[in-house]
Scaffold this active site. Structure first.
Site, PDB file in Angstrom:
ATOM      1  N   ASP A  33       0.796  -1.074  -0.171  1.00 27.23           N
ATOM      2  CA  ASP A  33       0.083  -0.054  -0.010  1.00 27.23           C
ATOM      3  C   ASP A  33       0.964   1.256   0.064  1.00 27.23           C
ATOM      4  O   ASP A  33       2.131   1.165   0.345  1.00 27.23           O
ATOM      5  CB  ASP A  33      -0.677   0.054   1.241  1.00 27.23           C
ATOM      6  N   LYS A  55      -3.685   3.881  -3.132  1.00 26.86           N
ATOM      7  CA  LYS A  55      -4.205   5.033  -3.713  1.00 26.86           C
ATOM      8  C   LYS A  55      -3.879   6.244  -3.536  1.00 26.86           C
ATOM      9  O   LYS A  55      -3.170   6.717  -2.258  1.00 26.86           O
ATOM     10  CB  LYS A  55      -5.687   4.968  -2.984  1.00 26.86           C
ATOM     11  N   MET A 168      -7.146   8.468   9.680  1.00 26.26           N
ATOM     12  CA  MET A 168      -7.632   8.961   8.630  1.00 26.26           C
ATOM     13  C   MET A 168      -8.526  10.140   8.551  1.00 26.26           C
ATOM     14  O   MET A 168      -9.704  10.152   8.127  1.00 26.26           O
ATOM     15  CB  MET A 168      -8.253   7.872   7.618  1.00 26.26           C
TER      16      MET A 168
END
Length: 258
Positions: A33, A55, A168
């Site tokens: 990741d 991402k 997050m």
């Protein structure tokens, strides 16, 4: 053929488990990741295939089904595949979904736990998540739900009487603060934001809930809300050395242990 779901920890490679470090040396493929620390990736031998599936901010989100299909592809063609995830694979990492997809396809799978930033970030910032007289527990939540970035039940979380850890949540900090205050938490309640915890880029800013939305620390970051966020006198991580935080906060180094 085996796929290992490995926790990469919060960032510093020294915080990897011994088993995680060994598997990185032995892997044929490492699928990682974005939030995996560069120091951790430096441990992967040059012969090993590195596959970045992270991402990027503002970029398109890769569907979980596509990630599962990618894992199945590499699992079918290589002896030792490491799926490397920041923190712990089973803490907001969709590790269970990937494990289930692999098991359903008949692949041998093993999970290697990692140190989650949910606890490591606070420790690196000199903040005890629990402490006698201040907090007898903590709740960890991600700021994004599966369907709506602002769909977390902050009003219910406002009712807890111990430390709240938010992962997050930097982009949603103003919304988080407004919702928690609307739910009854004081705007003067201590808060802290820890960015890039345990790396050379670590930043720590202590503030209050009412001013949380004004903090300018880029992701990845961990938010700590509660009286412990004003704790002082404990070592703070600064790359390869520690310093002691002595800010002007509500609570000093109180007696007793957590």
């Amino acid at each position: 053929m085996t796929v290992y779901l490995v926790g990469a920890g919060p960032g510093d490679p020294d915080l990897l488990t011994v088993r995680a470090a060994r598997l990185l040396q032995q892997a044929d493929v490492v699928i990682h990741d974005r939030l995996v620390g560069t120091g951790v990736l430096d441990l992967v031998p040059p012969r090993t295939l590195l596959v970045d599936v992270g991402k990027r901010p503002g970029g398109p989100r890769r569907a979980q089904a596509d990630l599962n299909a990618l894992l199945l592809h590499y699992a079918a063609h290589y002896e030792a595949v490491v799926r490397l995830k920041g923190g712990d694979p089973y803490v907001f990492g969709r590790g269970a979904e990937e494990t289930r997809a692999l098991l359903d396809a008949g692949h041998r799978t093993e999970v290697v736990p990692g140190l989650s930033s949910a606890t490591a970030a606070a420790a690196a910032a000199g903040i005890p998540l629990t402490h006698r007289g201040l907090s007898n527990g903590f709740t960890v939540v991600t700021a994004t739900s599966a369907h709506d970035a602002a769909g977390v039940d902050w009003l219910s979380l406002a009712q807890i009487d111990h430390t709240l850890v938010v992962l997050m949540g930097v982009r949603l900090a103003p919304h988080i603060a407004t919702a928690l205050i609307a739910g009854g938490r004081s705007p003067d309640e201590p808060a802290a934001v820890i960015g890039s915890a345990t790396t050379a880029c670590q930043q720590v800013q202590r503030t209050t809930l009412g001013r949380l939305g004004q903090v300018q620390i880029p992701a990845p970051a961990t938010i700590v809300i509660g009286d412990v966020a004003s704790f002082e006198g404990l070592p703070v991580w600064h790359g390869d050395h520690l310093t002691v935080h002595h800010g002007s906060t509500r609570h000093g180094a109180l007696g007793g242990t957590a």
